[in-house]
Enzyme design. Sequence first.
Site, mmCIF file in Angstrom:
data_model
loop_
_atom_site.group_PDB
_atom_site.id
_atom_site.type_symbol
_atom_site.label_atom_id
_atom_site.label_comp_id
_atom_site.label_asym_id
_atom_site.label_seq_id
_atom_site.Cartn_x
_atom_site.Cartn_y
_atom_site.Cartn_z
ATOM 1 N N HIS A 26 -4.584 6.197 -0.473
ATOM 2 C CA HIS A 26 -4.887 6.241 1.040
ATOM 3 C C HIS A 26 -3.889 6.069 1.576
ATOM 4 C CE1 HIS A 26 -8.911 5.853 2.644
ATOM 5 N NE2 HIS A 26 -8.980 4.619 2.818
ATOM 6 N N ASN A 40 -9.403 1.616 8.456
ATOM 7 C CA ASN A 40 -10.689 1.531 9.179
ATOM 8 C C ASN A 40 -10.701 1.694 10.481
ATOM 9 O OD1 ASN A 40 -11.462 1.944 6.401
ATOM 10 N ND2 ASN A 40 -12.584 -0.155 6.414
ATOM 11 N N ASN A 76 -13.336 6.529 5.995
ATOM 12 C CA ASN A 76 -13.630 5.770 7.306
ATOM 13 C C ASN A 76 -12.609 5.721 8.065
ATOM 14 O OD1 ASN A 76 -16.259 4.737 6.217
ATOM 15 N ND2 ASN A 76 -15.147 3.068 4.726
ATOM 16 N N TYR A 91 0.755 -1.438 -0.135
ATOM 17 C CA TYR A 91 0.012 -0.173 0.154
ATOM 18 C C TYR A 91 0.732 1.183 0.054
ATOM 19 C CZ TYR A 91 -3.679 -3.200 1.258
ATOM 20 O OH TYR A 91 -4.703 -4.259 1.446
ATOM 21 N N TYR A 137 -5.125 -1.427 9.700
ATOM 22 C CA TYR A 137 -5.522 -0.789 8.450
ATOM 23 C C TYR A 137 -6.644 0.295 8.651
ATOM 24 C CZ TYR A 137 -4.112 -4.761 6.063
ATOM 25 O OH TYR A 137 -3.312 -5.846 5.465
#
Length: 187
Positions: A19, A62, A108, A14, A60
């Site tokens: 994000h 969220n 989120n 990632y 993560y």
Amino acid sequence: MKLIVGLGNPGDKYKFTRHNVGFLVIDLICQKLKITLDKEKTHGSYAKFEDFIIAKPNTYMNLSGNFVLELANFFKIAPDDILVIHDEKDFELGKSAIKIGGSGGSHNGVLDVINKLNTQNFKRLKIGIGQNQEMALKDYVLQRFSLEEFSVLEPVLNQAADVCIQYSFNDIHYLMNKYNQKKKNGN
């Protein structure tokens, strides 16, 4: 004591995704200050530098609020002394702004921080990633930046890192005035 937390997802998979701009800013802060996130808590890693904490969750996106709450409780940091760095789909790529409070919108990670802190009363540094109407948002935010996009974003990330460092010893309203106005003028 102030807390600066970059939001993102853990792991190399990632690293350069939309994000993860919060993580990228934290990496730049560490590089500029010549420090590493060498301390661990249950939900992430952090470094203490002078009178502020720089941190990245290891959860993560969220679940980001778990680590923010963990550090806020451990160091007895009030929500209004917390700055959260995150991507903002409603800003075009390269636009950024400092904001105090407000809802988390559809983000989120920010919503989880609000939920865990039980308040919206913390600062945010929003970094624009734009939108792609032809792609589902969950896929878009996990997509890596192209080289062309990253060349637009890189100076914004550097400036964001500088603003975060200045946050440790400046009033947020002064920074908002300086940073948000500078961005409006394109300077």
